[in-house]
Structure formats: structure tokens, C-alpha cells
Scaffold this motif. Structure first.
Motif, PDB file in Angstrom:
ATOM      1  N   UNK A   1       0.834  -1.207   0.000  1.00  0.00           N
ATOM      2  CA  UNK A   1       0.000   0.000   0.000  1.00  0.00           C
ATOM      3  C   UNK A   1       0.864   1.251   0.000  1.00  0.00           C
ATOM      4  N   UNK A   2       2.143   1.069  -0.277  1.00  0.00           N
ATOM      5  CA  UNK A   2       3.057   2.192  -0.378  1.00  0.00           C
ATOM      6  C   UNK A   2       3.970   2.292   0.826  1.00  0.00           C
ATOM      7  N   UNK A   3       5.070   2.946   0.618  1.00  0.00           N
ATOM      8  CA  UNK A   3       6.073   3.083   1.670  1.00  0.00           C
ATOM      9  C   UNK A   3       5.586   3.977   2.805  1.00  0.00           C
ATOM     10  N   UNK A   4       4.760   4.968   2.473  1.00  0.00           N
ATOM     11  CA  UNK A   4       4.325   5.897   3.508  1.00  0.00           C
ATOM     12  C   UNK A   4       3.112   5.395   4.294  1.00  0.00           C
ATOM     13  N   UNK A   5       2.320   4.509   3.733  1.00  0.00           N
ATOM     14  CA  UNK A   5       1.130   3.995   4.410  1.00  0.00           C
ATOM     15  C   UNK A   5       1.447   2.763   5.236  1.00  0.00           C
ATOM     16  N   UNK A   6       0.682   2.582   6.313  1.00  0.00           N
ATOM     17  CA  UNK A   6       0.728   1.331   7.064  1.00  0.00           C
ATOM     18  C   UNK A   6      -0.680   0.754   7.119  1.00  0.00           C
ATOM     19  N   UNK A   7      -0.769  -0.554   7.290  1.00  0.00           N
ATOM     20  CA  UNK A   7      -2.047  -1.240   7.369  1.00  0.00           C
ATOM     21  C   UNK A   7      -2.295  -1.625   8.823  1.00  0.00           C
TER      22      UNK A   7
END
Length: 84
Positions: A17-23
């Protein structure tokens, strides 16, 4: 799909989900740049947070299967954005 099926599929398909996003899949948070799906107050909530924090619910679903089917689609959208 269930939460466990989602996690397996996420790993097997090597989604991101991208380097900047976390799940987050265990509790609603106001941390910046989160995409999540949690069971909260009797319903499944798919939520997101912005760069400055503060969450907003994208969708509420009654069943785990419906929630993770929807969440999977959100993850695919984010994966496409990050991959391009």
C-alpha cells in the motif's frame, strides 16, 4: 474473504500500500497515513487516515467476509497508485 484469507492473499500476491502507508487490522487509530479494517462497535469498519492524522470511515459492513472483500479492493487501488 476472511481476515486470514486476506492476509494470505496480500502476502501471496506481494501487494503493497506504499512506503508511507501502514495497514492496521486490530484497532482504529488516528496515526497519519493508515489504511485499516477493524471490528468495532458491532460492525466492520474500513477506514483511512490523512497525512495529519484523524481517521474517517470509508465503509461499514456487517460481516467479516464483506468487509475484507471491500478492503481488498481498497488495497488493490492503493497498490496500483504505488506501483505506477
Amino acid at each position: 474473504m476472511t481476515k486470514q484469507e486476506f492476509l494470505k492473499r496480500y502476502k501471496d500476491e506481494k501487494l503493497t500500500i506504499g512506503a508511507e502507508y501502514i495497514m492496521v487490522l486490530d484497532s482504529i487509530t488516528d496515526e497519519p497515513l493508515v489504511l485499516g479494517c477493524v471490528y468495532n462497535q458491532g460492525v466492520w469498519k474500513i477506514f483511512k487516515t490523512g497525512e495529519r492524522g484523524g481517521h474517517y470511515v470509508i465503509k461499514e459492513k456487517d460481516s467479516e467476509e464483506e468487509a475484507f472483500d471491500y478492503f481488498y479492493q481498497e488495497v488493490l487501488i492503493q497498490n496500483r497508485r504505488y506501483s505506477n
